[in-house]
Write a protein that holds these residues in place. Structure first.
Motif, PDB file in Angstrom:
ATOM      1  N   SER A  57      35.361  42.614  31.553  1.00 57.25           N
ATOM      2  CA  SER A  57      36.110  41.597  32.306  1.00 57.25           C
ATOM      3  C   SER A  57      36.066  41.931  33.783  1.00 57.25           C
ATOM      4  O   SER A  57      35.972  43.097  34.176  1.00 57.25           O
ATOM      5  CB  SER A  57      37.567  41.519  31.825  1.00 57.25           C
ATOM      6  OG  SER A  57      38.231  42.763  31.991  1.00 57.25           O
ATOM      7  N   VAL A  58      36.128  40.893  34.610  1.00 54.99           N
ATOM      8  CA  VAL A  58      36.063  41.074  36.049  1.00 54.99           C
ATOM      9  C   VAL A  58      37.247  41.934  36.517  1.00 54.99           C
ATOM     10  O   VAL A  58      38.401  41.673  36.165  1.00 54.99           O
ATOM     11  CB  VAL A  58      36.040  39.713  36.781  1.00 54.99           C
ATOM     12  CG1 VAL A  58      37.297  38.902  36.495  1.00 54.99           C
ATOM     13  CG2 VAL A  58      35.847  39.903  38.279  1.00 54.99           C
ATOM     14  N   GLY A  59      36.942  42.993  37.263  1.00 53.50           N
ATOM     15  CA  GLY A  59      37.997  43.869  37.760  1.00 53.50           C
ATOM     16  C   GLY A  59      38.760  44.599  36.675  1.00 53.50           C
ATOM     17  O   GLY A  59      39.830  45.141  36.925  1.00 53.50           O
ATOM     18  N   ASN A  60      38.221  44.622  35.448  1.00 60.65           N
ATOM     19  CA  ASN A  60      38.917  45.199  34.294  1.00 60.65           C
ATOM     20  C   ASN A  60      40.280  44.537  34.103  1.00 60.65           C
ATOM     21  O   ASN A  60      41.272  45.178  33.744  1.00 60.65           O
ATOM     22  CB  ASN A  60      39.081  46.716  34.440  1.00 60.65           C
ATOM     23  CG  ASN A  60      39.183  47.415  33.098  1.00 60.65           C
ATOM     24  OD1 ASN A  60      38.775  46.882  32.075  1.00 60.65           O
ATOM     25  ND2 ASN A  60      39.723  48.625  33.103  1.00 60.65           N
ATOM     26  N   SER A  61      40.299  43.217  34.329  1.00 67.25           N
ATOM     27  CA  SER A  61      41.561  42.473  34.314  1.00 67.25           C
ATOM     28  C   SER A  61      42.009  42.065  32.913  1.00 67.25           C
ATOM     29  O   SER A  61      43.183  41.736  32.717  1.00 67.25           O
ATOM     30  CB  SER A  61      41.411  41.202  35.165  1.00 67.25           C
ATOM     31  OG  SER A  61      40.338  40.402  34.667  1.00 67.25           O
ATOM     32  N   GLN A  62      41.094  42.014  31.960  1.00 67.45           N
ATOM     33  CA  GLN A  62      41.404  41.571  30.591  1.00 67.45           C
ATOM     34  C   GLN A  62      42.308  40.327  30.613  1.00 67.45           C
ATOM     35  O   GLN A  62      43.435  40.354  30.130  1.00 67.45           O
ATOM     36  CB  GLN A  62      42.059  42.696  29.800  1.00 67.45           C
ATOM     37  CG  GLN A  62      41.155  43.908  29.593  1.00 67.45           C
ATOM     38  CD  GLN A  62      41.874  45.061  28.934  1.00 67.45           C
ATOM     39  OE1 GLN A  62      42.669  45.759  29.584  1.00 67.45           O
ATOM     40  NE2 GLN A  62      41.623  45.273  27.661  1.00 67.45           N
ATOM     41  N   PRO A  63      41.815  39.222  31.158  1.00 72.94           N
ATOM     42  CA  PRO A  63      42.677  38.055  31.375  1.00 72.94           C
ATOM     43  C   PRO A  63      42.945  37.220  30.137  1.00 72.94           C
ATOM     44  O   PRO A  63      43.703  36.252  30.202  1.00 72.94           O
ATOM     45  CB  PRO A  63      41.876  37.244  32.401  1.00 72.94           C
ATOM     46  CG  PRO A  63      40.447  37.537  32.047  1.00 72.94           C
ATOM     47  CD  PRO A  63      40.438  38.984  31.655  1.00 72.94           C
ATOM     48  N   TRP A  64      42.326  37.556  29.015  1.00 77.13           N
ATOM     49  CA  TRP A  64      42.526  36.744  27.805  1.00 77.13           C
ATOM     50  C   TRP A  64      43.924  36.923  27.233  1.00 77.13           C
ATOM     51  O   TRP A  64      44.502  38.000  27.217  1.00 77.13           O
ATOM     52  CB  TRP A  64      41.468  37.092  26.760  1.00 77.13           C
ATOM     53  CG  TRP A  64      41.188  38.556  26.585  1.00 77.13           C
ATOM     54  CD1 TRP A  64      41.869  39.459  25.811  1.00 77.13           C
ATOM     55  CD2 TRP A  64      40.129  39.298  27.205  1.00 77.13           C
ATOM     56  NE1 TRP A  64      41.298  40.708  25.911  1.00 77.13           N
ATOM     57  CE2 TRP A  64      40.234  40.647  26.749  1.00 77.13           C
ATOM     58  CE3 TRP A  64      39.095  38.964  28.088  1.00 77.13           C
ATOM     59  CZ2 TRP A  64      39.350  41.647  27.159  1.00 77.13           C
ATOM     60  CZ3 TRP A  64      38.213  39.959  28.494  1.00 77.13           C
ATOM     61  CH2 TRP A  64      38.351  41.282  28.024  1.00 77.13           C
ATOM     62  N   ALA A 140      37.763  33.179  33.624  1.00 79.18           N
ATOM     63  CA  ALA A 140      37.453  32.383  32.436  1.00 79.18           C
ATOM     64  C   ALA A 140      36.162  32.870  31.783  1.00 79.18           C
ATOM     65  O   ALA A 140      36.055  32.921  30.554  1.00 79.18           O
ATOM     66  CB  ALA A 140      37.344  30.906  32.793  1.00 79.18           C
ATOM     67  N   TYR A 141      35.166  33.238  32.612  1.00 77.23           N
ATOM     68  CA  TYR A 141      33.912  33.759  32.066  1.00 77.23           C
ATOM     69  C   TYR A 141      34.178  35.039  31.268  1.00 77.23           C
ATOM     70  O   TYR A 141      33.579  35.266  30.211  1.00 77.23           O
ATOM     71  CB  TYR A 141      32.910  34.061  33.182  1.00 77.23           C
ATOM     72  CG  TYR A 141      32.506  32.874  34.028  1.00 77.23           C
ATOM     73  CD1 TYR A 141      32.703  31.559  33.590  1.00 77.23           C
ATOM     74  CD2 TYR A 141      31.938  33.063  35.292  1.00 77.23           C
ATOM     75  CE1 TYR A 141      32.329  30.479  34.378  1.00 77.23           C
ATOM     76  CE2 TYR A 141      31.547  31.988  36.078  1.00 77.23           C
ATOM     77  CZ  TYR A 141      31.753  30.696  35.614  1.00 77.23           C
ATOM     78  OH  TYR A 141      31.380  29.623  36.390  1.00 77.23           O
ATOM     79  N   SER A 142      35.065  35.878  31.784  1.00 76.15           N
ATOM     80  CA  SER A 142      35.421  37.111  31.078  1.00 76.15           C
ATOM     81  C   SER A 142      36.063  36.785  29.731  1.00 76.15           C
ATOM     82  O   SER A 142      35.794  37.452  28.725  1.00 76.15           O
ATOM     83  CB  SER A 142      36.387  37.940  31.926  1.00 76.15           C
ATOM     84  OG  SER A 142      35.799  38.325  33.146  1.00 76.15           O
ATOM     85  N   THR A 143      36.890  35.765  29.713  1.00 77.97           N
ATOM     86  CA  THR A 143      37.540  35.361  28.472  1.00 77.97           C
ATOM     87  C   THR A 143      36.521  34.876  27.450  1.00 77.97           C
ATOM     88  O   THR A 143      36.615  35.192  26.259  1.00 77.97           O
ATOM     89  CB  THR A 143      38.588  34.271  28.761  1.00 77.97           C
ATOM     90  OG1 THR A 143      39.542  34.773  29.710  1.00 77.97           O
ATOM     91  CG2 THR A 143      39.317  33.851  27.493  1.00 77.97           C
ATOM     92  N   VAL A 144      35.515  34.141  27.914  1.00 81.55           N
ATOM     93  CA  VAL A 144      34.445  33.692  27.020  1.00 81.55           C
ATOM     94  C   VAL A 144      33.666  34.890  26.486  1.00 81.55           C
ATOM     95  O   VAL A 144      33.252  34.906  25.318  1.00 81.55           O
ATOM     96  CB  VAL A 144      33.514  32.699  27.741  1.00 81.55           C
ATOM     97  CG1 VAL A 144      32.301  32.377  26.880  1.00 81.55           C
ATOM     98  CG2 VAL A 144      34.266  31.422  28.076  1.00 81.55           C
TER      99      VAL A 144
END
Length: 220
Positions: A57-64, A140-144
């Protein structure tokens, strides 16, 4: 060999057999619409979600943000949204195409034992904004990426996944009473497939065949 140089992890050996098995996994990862109502074994969903959480995930944000939709009331509202949006979509096609559209199996909402609503937190504190100042959509890309990781992990264990996109995101957000700052990315049906096919259902229904990769690769 249990370890390498001090402070370093041992690099795994992805054998030729593993590589071939991985290619097979990719080929058999299908968007499942026909599910058995058989529940998953206890702990199976948690295990798959733990594997999915290993996604980058971007920035290791784990946004999901993952909502397990268990209640009959919430599921009923999701199904109602799908049915309304599905009928609206059918009206956008010509008569012949609309008939073909209505014959497609586009969801397994009534059969799948597990429903997952996957949201993206569009402003997570985790990650401190790293890597998304100019491209905030990378959340959102990270979530996908997490969703695809879940999909492959599930398929490897014989579990099917179907992505239902014919939904009103606002209706889903309201039905599930989640944070207003979360954006719906996917609604997934999860369970054991009723039938197994290596070719996509839309291809079997002659809706749309896959096209050669060369038609989508551009050199500059």
């Amino acid at each position: 060999m249990a370890g390498g140089a001090e402070g370093r992890d041992v690099i795994p050996d992805f054998s030729e057999k593993f590589q071939k098995d991985f290619e097979t996994l990719l080929k058999w990862r299908r968007d499942v619409r026909r599910f058995k109502q058989e529940p998953l074994p206890e702990g199976a969903l948690d295990h798959l979600l733990q594997l999915a959480d290993l996604a980058p995930s971007v920035g290791n944000s784990q946004p999901w943000r993952i909502v397990v939709v268990d209640s009959a009331e919430a599921r009923g509202r999701i199904i109602a949204s799908f049915e309304a949006e599905n009928e609206e979509a059918a009206r956008t096609y010509s008569d012949d195409k609309a008939l073909a559209y209505r014959q497609l199996k586009l969801a397994g909402l009534k059969e799948a034992p597990v429903h997952l609503a996957i949201f993206c937190d569009d402003d997570p504190e985790q990650g401190h904004g790293l890597g998304r100042l100019t491209m905030p959509e990378t959340l959102a890309y990270s979530t996908v990426s997490m969703i695809h990781t879940f999909w492959l992990a599930a398929r490897a264990e014989g579990v099917g996944v179907g992505w239902v996109s014919i939904l009103d995101p606002d209706a889903v957000t309201e039905a599930l009473q989640v944070d207003a700052g979360w954006r719906l990315v996917a609604y997934l049906c999860v369970g054991y497939p009723e039938e197994e096919h290596i070719d996509p259902e839309l291809e079997r229904a002659r809706w749309q065949a896959r096209t050669p990769l060369a038609s989508r690769v551009i050199h500059r």
